[in-house]
Write a protein that holds these residues in place. Structure first.
Motif, PDB file in Angstrom:
ATOM      1  N   PRO A 114       0.807  -1.231   0.000  1.00 40.07           N
ATOM      2  CA  PRO A 114       0.000   0.000   0.000  1.00 40.07           C
ATOM      3  C   PRO A 114       0.835   1.273   0.000  1.00 40.07           C
ATOM      4  N   LYS A 115       0.126   2.404  -0.100  1.00 38.27           N
ATOM      5  CA  LYS A 115       0.791   3.689  -0.299  1.00 38.27           C
ATOM      6  C   LYS A 115       1.476   4.246   0.943  1.00 38.27           C
ATOM      7  N   ASP A 116       1.166   3.727   2.141  1.00 37.09           N
ATOM      8  CA  ASP A 116       1.710   4.333   3.357  1.00 37.09           C
ATOM      9  C   ASP A 116       3.161   3.947   3.625  1.00 37.09           C
ATOM     10  N   GLY A 117       3.796   3.265   2.707  1.00 37.19           N
ATOM     11  CA  GLY A 117       5.221   2.989   2.832  1.00 37.19           C
ATOM     12  C   GLY A 117       5.530   1.668   3.512  1.00 37.19           C
ATOM     13  N   SER A 118       6.810   1.299   3.451  1.00 37.61           N
ATOM     14  CA  SER A 118       7.302   0.072   4.086  1.00 37.61           C
ATOM     15  C   SER A 118       8.383   0.437   5.096  1.00 37.61           C
ATOM     16  N   ALA A 119       8.539  -0.398   6.115  1.00 35.88           N
ATOM     17  CA  ALA A 119       9.536  -0.121   7.149  1.00 35.88           C
ATOM     18  C   ALA A 119      10.075  -1.429   7.708  1.00 35.88           C
ATOM     19  N   ARG A 120      11.367  -1.420   8.016  1.00 34.52           N
ATOM     20  CA  ARG A 120      11.988  -2.545   8.713  1.00 34.52           C
ATOM     21  C   ARG A 120      12.838  -1.994   9.843  1.00 34.52           C
ATOM     22  N   ARG A 121      13.038  -2.852  10.813  1.00 36.09           N
ATOM     23  CA  ARG A 121      13.823  -2.493  11.995  1.00 36.09           C
ATOM     24  C   ARG A 121      14.957  -3.493  12.152  1.00 36.09           C
ATOM     25  N   TRP A 122      16.178  -2.980  12.298  1.00 36.09           N
ATOM     26  CA  TRP A 122      17.346  -3.805  12.578  1.00 36.09           C
ATOM     27  C   TRP A 122      17.747  -3.569  14.030  1.00 36.09           C
ATOM     28  N   PHE A 123      18.070  -4.632  14.759  1.00 38.81           N
ATOM     29  CA  PHE A 123      18.275  -4.470  16.202  1.00 38.81           C
ATOM     30  C   PHE A 123      19.217  -5.534  16.764  1.00 38.81           C
ATOM     31  N   PHE A 124      19.857  -5.165  17.884  1.00 41.82           N
ATOM     32  CA  PHE A 124      20.718  -6.091  18.617  1.00 41.82           C
ATOM     33  C   PHE A 124      19.905  -6.878  19.638  1.00 41.82           C
ATOM     34  N   THR A 125      20.269  -8.140  19.800  1.00 44.18           N
ATOM     35  CA  THR A 125      19.856  -8.910  20.970  1.00 44.18           C
ATOM     36  C   THR A 125      21.107  -9.420  21.670  1.00 44.18           C
ATOM     37  N   ILE A 126      21.012  -9.538  22.983  1.00 50.82           N
ATOM     38  CA  ILE A 126      22.111 -10.053  23.796  1.00 50.82           C
ATOM     39  C   ILE A 126      21.561 -11.217  24.607  1.00 50.82           C
ATOM     40  N   ASN A 127      22.102 -12.391  24.354  1.00 53.96           N
ATOM     41  CA  ASN A 127      21.583 -13.625  24.961  1.00 53.96           C
ATOM     42  C   ASN A 127      20.091 -13.799  24.674  1.00 53.96           C
ATOM     43  N   GLY A 128      19.701 -13.475  23.437  1.00 58.50           N
ATOM     44  CA  GLY A 128      18.338 -13.719  22.989  1.00 58.50           C
ATOM     45  C   GLY A 128      17.329 -12.647  23.339  1.00 58.50           C
ATOM     46  N   LYS A 129      17.752 -11.589  24.041  1.00 55.23           N
ATOM     47  CA  LYS A 129      16.821 -10.531  24.440  1.00 55.23           C
ATOM     48  C   LYS A 129      17.380  -9.167  24.049  1.00 55.23           C
ATOM     49  N   GLU A 130      16.466  -8.240  23.773  1.00 55.80           N
ATOM     50  CA  GLU A 130      16.910  -6.877  23.505  1.00 55.80           C
ATOM     51  C   GLU A 130      17.324  -6.188  24.801  1.00 55.80           C
ATOM     52  N   CYS A 131      18.268  -5.271  24.676  1.00 56.01           N
ATOM     53  CA  CYS A 131      18.731  -4.513  25.835  1.00 56.01           C
ATOM     54  C   CYS A 131      17.609  -3.615  26.355  1.00 56.01           C
ATOM     55  N   ARG A 132      17.455  -3.552  27.673  1.00 55.24           N
ATOM     56  CA  ARG A 132      16.462  -2.676  28.300  1.00 55.24           C
ATOM     57  C   ARG A 132      17.096  -1.680  29.263  1.00 55.24           C
ATOM     58  N   ASP A 133      18.369  -1.830  29.528  1.00 54.25           N
ATOM     59  CA  ASP A 133      19.037  -0.945  30.474  1.00 54.25           C
ATOM     60  C   ASP A 133      20.296  -0.372  29.827  1.00 54.25           C
ATOM     61  N   PRO A 134      20.232   0.843  29.258  1.00 49.87           N
ATOM     62  CA  PRO A 134      19.099   1.754  29.438  1.00 49.87           C
ATOM     63  C   PRO A 134      18.023   1.676  28.347  1.00 49.87           C
ATOM     64  N   ARG A 135      18.380   1.251  27.106  1.00 56.10           N
ATOM     65  CA  ARG A 135      17.414   1.268  26.004  1.00 56.10           C
ATOM     66  C   ARG A 135      17.761   0.163  24.996  1.00 56.10           C
ATOM     67  N   THR A 136      16.818  -0.082  24.081  1.00 53.06           N
ATOM     68  CA  THR A 136      17.121  -0.978  22.965  1.00 53.06           C
ATOM     69  C   THR A 136      18.180  -0.334  22.068  1.00 53.06           C
ATOM     70  N   ILE A 137      18.903  -1.179  21.345  1.00 56.76           N
ATOM     71  CA  ILE A 137      19.960  -0.707  20.441  1.00 56.76           C
ATOM     72  C   ILE A 137      19.536  -1.100  19.035  1.00 56.76           C
ATOM     73  N   ASP A 138      19.067  -0.131  18.252  1.00 61.65           N
ATOM     74  CA  ASP A 138      18.418  -0.469  16.988  1.00 61.65           C
ATOM     75  C   ASP A 138      18.430   0.705  16.024  1.00 61.65           C
TER      76      ASP A 138
END
Length: 218
Positions: A114-138
């Motif tokens: 559709p016309k509203d565009g496409s988006a993808r997100r690239w991100f790090f996980t550490i031991n299978g989980k995204e960083c939460r302290d202090p933030r995600t790294i993406d």
């Protein structure tokens, strides 16, 4: 008599000039000694910085590096839209340090749907989980052009606290971009994404002792 007085005046002038020259030499010697002292102190400060850690090229801050590893791959050429792209195994030496992770490569996204565009997100996980302290790294890409095939250079980095000592699995992934909160959440079109086109991609992992440096993580 006049000649004798003239001679004495000339001798006094010479003596005065010699005294002035001697005083200047003393002042120069004092200044030289002070310059040497300042230079010695500066060298000692630089040596202390070298002993404490290394200087971060981008920020100029001093960070005490406990351990560092780089994993790289040539011609990744990965066209997946979901999941793991690249990983790097790491051994963290201490519980009280933080991890700094870096991704370097290229990314591409072509709009489909559709016309509203496409988006993808690239991100790090550490031991299978995204960083939460202090933030995600993406990072994210959003495009509305279905004809442009541009592969963009990408450099993504961040710090993560709370990772215990031991084996650490650092991974670079791709997935959806979600907007809104709760029941109002919606996903953007997937599009056609590509990672690491004809290039060397890298994950760099550093174990950093922030307590012994001036690094501030918020």
């Amino acid at each position: 008599m006049i000649a004798l007085q003239t001679q004495m005046i000339q001798m006094n002038l010479v003596t005065k000039k010699q005294a002035e020259d001697n005083e200047k030499m003393k002042l120069l010697a004092v200044k030289h000694t002070e310059d040497i002292r300042k230079l010695t102190e500066e060298n000692e400060r630089l040596l202390q910085k070298i002993e404490a850690g290394k200087t971060d090229i981008q920020t100029g801050r001093n960070r005490s590096i406990v351990h560092v590893k780089q994993c790289s791959k040539r011609n990744m050429n990965d066209g997946k839209e979901y999941g793991l792209l690249f990983s790097c195994d790491f051994v963290k030496n201490r519980d009280d340090t933080v991890l700094r992770v870096v991704w370097n490569g290229n990314l591409r996204l072509i709009h489909t749907g559709p016309k509203d565009g496409s988006a993808r997100r690239w991100f790090f996980t550490i031991n299978g989980k995204e960083c939460r302290d202090p933030r995600t790294i993406d990072t994210q890409l959003h495009v509305s052009d279905s004809t442009s095939d541009n592969h963009r250079p990408a450099y993504v980095e961040g710090y993560c606290r709370g990772i215990p000592a031991g084996d650490v699995y650092v991974a670079w992934n791709v997935g959806d971009v979600v907007s809104g909160v709760g029941a109002d959440q919606s996903k953007f079109n997937t599009g056609d994404s590509y990672t690491g086109w004809i290039a060397t991609v890298r994950i760099i992992v550093e174990e950093v002792d922030v307590e012994s440096s001036d690094t501030v993580i918020v």
